[in-house]
Write an enzyme that holds these catalytic residues in place. Structure first.
Site, short mmCIF file in Angstrom:
data_model
loop_
_atom_site.label_atom_id
_atom_site.label_comp_id
_atom_site.label_asym_id
_atom_site.label_seq_id
_atom_site.Cartn_x
_atom_site.Cartn_y
_atom_site.Cartn_z
N CYS A 18 0.84 -1.19 0.00
CA CYS A 18 0.00 0.00 0.00
C CYS A 18 0.89 1.25 0.00
CB CYS A 18 -0.95 0.09 1.17
SG CYS A 18 -2.03 -1.33 1.35
N ARG A 28 3.99 -0.81 -4.56
CA ARG A 28 3.74 -1.20 -3.17
C ARG A 28 2.40 -1.92 -3.01
NH1 ARG A 28 7.68 1.17 0.48
NH2 ARG A 28 6.35 0.07 1.90
N TRP A 88 -3.18 -2.77 -1.44
CA TRP A 88 -3.03 -4.23 -1.53
C TRP A 88 -3.97 -4.77 -0.48
CZ3 TRP A 88 -1.55 -8.39 1.54
CH2 TRP A 88 -1.18 -9.56 0.86
N ASN A 106 -2.09 2.76 5.85
CA ASN A 106 -1.35 1.50 5.64
C ASN A 106 -1.24 0.81 6.99
OD1 ASN A 106 -0.91 2.31 3.06
ND2 ASN A 106 1.28 2.71 3.30
N GLY A 107 -1.26 -0.51 6.99
CA GLY A 107 -1.15 -1.24 8.25
C GLY A 107 -2.45 -1.96 8.54
N GLU A 165 15.49 -20.34 -4.99
CA GLU A 165 15.23 -18.98 -5.45
C GLU A 165 14.80 -18.99 -6.92
OE1 GLU A 165 14.47 -16.11 -4.75
OE2 GLU A 165 14.98 -15.07 -6.59
N LYS A 212 11.26 -17.39 -8.14
CA LYS A 212 11.19 -16.32 -9.15
C LYS A 212 10.28 -16.75 -10.30
CE LYS A 212 13.62 -13.05 -8.58
NZ LYS A 212 13.12 -13.19 -7.35
N GLU A 241 6.54 -16.82 -9.20
CA GLU A 241 5.88 -15.57 -8.85
C GLU A 241 5.56 -14.70 -10.06
OE1 GLU A 241 7.76 -12.97 -5.89
OE2 GLU A 241 9.72 -13.42 -6.68
N HIS A 255 13.72 -40.09 -4.15
CA HIS A 255 12.95 -40.49 -2.97
C HIS A 255 11.49 -40.05 -3.09
CE1 HIS A 255 16.56 -41.94 -1.10
NE2 HIS A 255 17.15 -40.76 -1.24
N LYS A 275 5.32 -5.39 -3.38
CA LYS A 275 6.77 -5.31 -3.20
C LYS A 275 7.20 -5.50 -1.76
CE LYS A 275 11.00 -4.50 -4.56
NZ LYS A 275 11.66 -5.70 -5.12
C1 G6P Z 1 7.49 -9.94 -0.65
C2 G6P Z 1 7.96 -9.94 -2.09
C3 G6P Z 1 9.15 -10.88 -2.24
C4 G6P Z 1 10.24 -10.47 -1.26
C5 G6P Z 1 9.72 -10.50 0.18
C6 G6P Z 1 10.72 -9.95 1.19
O1 G6P Z 1 6.91 -11.16 -0.34
O2 G6P Z 1 6.92 -10.35 -2.96
O3 G6P Z 1 9.65 -10.78 -3.56
O4 G6P Z 1 11.32 -11.35 -1.38
O5 G6P Z 1 8.57 -9.67 0.25
O6 G6P Z 1 10.89 -8.56 0.99
P1 G6P Z 1 12.07 -7.76 1.64
O7 G6P Z 1 11.78 -6.32 1.31
O8 G6P Z 1 12.02 -8.01 3.12
O9 G6P Z 1 13.34 -8.25 1.06
#
Ligand code: G6P
Length: 606
Positions: free
Chosen positions: A2, A27, A73, A99-100, A480, A484, A487, A503, A601
């Site tokens: 947000c 955001r 969001w 926000n929050g 990772e 990626k 997502e 296994h 984000k």
């Molecule tokens: C969200 C994003 C991820 C990110 C994670 C941690 O879930 O979608 O892509 O890795 O937050 O974010 P940060 O700002 O703590 O690295």
């Protein structure tokens, strides 16, 4: 998660608010709205969808030189027009963006409903608007303070009131809020991204702090009504940092920026003479460094996976037992906090609430926490006892790339630093330094192979389900890579230890299920290649991310050769082609690469 923006000054507010919101859209991006206060009172426009949808829905004439806006969001209530912010009270005089999360929203809502208040949304925020609107206080500041006294939870909020048209009142508790200082005009925002086009003079509010913002200036005070003295600081960012420039997507721009970003994090930190890293911000003297018995790394999402890669580096170079855990789980199992453990919080934004709460829990119990954080001055950075700033520069695409690479480099620096006051020899230290110095050029080499990777990505994008596999050093890379891919391409991508395939998951391998295998030129290479044979024997298509010296035998595979560095550092480079594969797969599938569905984000709610 947000975004908030507000303006008060001499220019029409609406276009400035829309511009600010478009900068904050990363955001949160499921709905947006603005409230503008003009001679005909407060006018609110809000819309499910993107900021551009809101812009199109704005009335032609929307006069007023003061306003607030929000991009959302969804947490409480679906992404609908009604649930979009700003929220108003019953009289329509009060407008709030928030926000929050208000934890006691349900009980406040019941109480207000019993008093005859009619709600127009399902959000927690609307209760704040009603509480402010129902206050009998003479000043807006007092009304906000009264309302917040009843609220439990987190907030960054901005309030407009038609009866107090000369001010915006803002408050912060757990969600960032900044004031931007201009000439006869002022801004408020949750993120500097909204402001850099207009001002670089900003004031960061602390938790429990409020501010009154008028066109001529600002005053700050605490929730106990005590004035505070804040001076603006200059942010070292420019509007280009938040522009795609010639690139089609921010993610692409950020992938290409990685070599420069790597140079930035390394600058001034490598001591070639003694084969160590200078990390002044850690606030750890050699005696404290030697006393560390364990390293525990906490992060969320991709930051957690890089934390796992970092734990490997710390174990290898410093020979200190290390592991990573999702910060989102840590706090809930009443963890034992050890005095001789070094806790490391890793976060791009420095605002992820789960990571922040883990840090606070550790500190409450007497633990020492350092941060590997990108955003300077962010909440987690300020909570930590020390740390390493990542200097990746602003990252806008939701899927993190350059910040992750710099997190991994940050862990290499930390591991080197800890290793050199323990068992790591000077020659090994120098070897690692030379490896780190080679990184930027090698990163450039990988991103230059973009076209080849785009073709491979096209094939992977056609599969509904994929495996990403690796062993030991390669396993966090695979995790990772899968994260990626899923997502932004929305394909099912699952990471496994290559050794674990037989296994169970081997049952799923078929010509419809490709595997991306991480096969570095290391001691496990032969075993990895043997596993590739097992996959190929089941007709599983293979993409192998490897080094030129690795002989894959007669396995039918598409190979992606990555420049080789020192074995400990190789995982940093092996992750980069996986970012590029995910990017091109998402582009080919026609997805919104920078703003994947359902995500945001920085996740500032639990
Ligand atoms: C969200 C994003 C991820 C990110 C994670 C941690 O879930 O979608 O892509 O890795 O937050 O974010 P940060 O700002 O703590 O690295």
């Amino acid at each position: 998660m947000c975004g908030i923006v507000g303006y008060i000054g001499t220019a029409p507010a609406a276009p400035l608010l829309i511009e600010g919101l478009s900068r904050l859209e990363y955001r949160g991006y499921d709905s947006a709205g603005i409230a503008v206060l003009g001679s005909s009172g407060l006018r609110v426009t809000k819309k499910a969808g993107r900021v551009r949808d809101l812009d199109e829905a704005l009335p032609k004439r929307l006069a007023g030189k003061i306003g607030v806006g929000h991009t959302r969001w969804a947490t409480h209530g679906a992404a609908t027009d009604a649930n979009a912010h700003p929220h108003c009270d019953a009289t329509g005089k009060v407008s709030v963006v928030h926000n929050g999360i208000v934890d006691n929203a349900a009980s406040l809502r019941d109480r207000l409903t019993d008093d005859g208040v009619e709600f127009h949304s399902e959000t927690d925020t609307e209760v704040i608007a009603h509480l402010i609107g129902r206050s009998a206080a003479d000043t807006l500041e007092e009304a906000v303070l009264e309302a917040l006294a009843a609220v439990q939870g987190t907030y960054g909020l901005a309030v407009l009131h038609a009866d107090h048209p000369d001010r915006i009142v803002v408050a912060r508790n757990g969600s960032p809020l900044i004031v931007g200082v201009g000439d006869k005009e002022m801004w408020v925002a949750s993120d500097v991204a909204a402001l850099v086009r207009y001002t670089r003079q900003v004031v960061y509010l602390d938790d429990g702090e409020l501010a009154t913002v008028t066109a001529g200036g600002f005053t700050t005070f605490t929730s106990d009504r005590q004035p505070t003295q804040k001076r603006p600081t200059t942010v070292d960012l420019s509007v280009e940092d938040y522009d795609e420039g010639e690139h089609r997507h921010f993610m692409r721009k950020e992938i290409l920026d990685q070599a420069d970003a790597a140079e930035r994090i390394l600058r001034g930190r490598l001591d070639e003479r003694f084969g160590t890293a200078h990390l002044g911000g850690l606030n750890l003297d050699p005696r404290a460094s030697r006393a560390i018995q364990r390293v525990k790394i906490l992060g969320c999402g991709s930051a957690y996976y890089v934390g796992q890669l970092g734990a490997g580096l710390v174990e290898e170079l410093a020979r200190i037992p290390a592991d990573a855990e999702p910060a989102s789980e840590f706090r809930y199992r009443n963890p034992v906090i050890e005095r001789d453990t070094l806790y490391v919080a890793v976060s791009q934004s420095g605002e992820t609430i789960d990571t922040l709460l883990a840090v606070q829990e550790i500190k409450r119990k007497g633990g020492r926490v350092i941060g590997l954080i990108n955003v300077v001055g962010s909440t987690i950075a300020r909570e930590c006892d020390g740390g390493i700033y990542l200097h990746a520069g602003p990252e806008v695409a939701v899927a993190s790339t350059k910040a992750l690479t710099n997190m991994a480099i940050g862990f290499a620096l930390l591991a080197l630093h800890l290793g050199r006051v323990r068992d790591l020899s000077v020659s090994d230290g120098k070897r690692i330094i030379a490896g780190l110095q080679r990184l930027p050029a090698q990163i450039d080499q990988i991103v230059a192979a973009d076209e080849d990777l785009s073709t491979v990505a096209g094939v992977l994008a056609e599969a509904q389900s994929l495996f990403f596999v690796g062993r030991v050093r390669g396993y966090p890379v695979a995790r990772e890579g899968a994260q990626k891919f899923k997502e932004i391409s929305y394909r099912h991508a699952e990471a496994y230890q290559t050794s674990e395939l037989k296994h169970g998951p081997l049952a799923l391998i078929s010509d419809q299920v490709p595997t991306v295998a991480i096969v570095p030129d290391d001691a496990l290479c032969d075993r990895n290649v043997a596993a590739l044979h097992e996959i190929a024997a089941r007709k599983g298509p293979l993409v192998v991310v490897t080094h030129a010296g690795v002989d894959l035998g007669h396995v039918d595979a598409t190979r992606i050769d990555v420049p080789q560095n020192e074995p400990e550092i190789d995982p940093i480079l092996l992750t980069i082609p996986l970012q590029i594969l995910a990017y091109h797969a998402a582009v080919k599938l026609g997805h919104d690469v920078d703003k994947p569905r359902n995500l945001a984000k920085s996740v500032t709610v639990e």
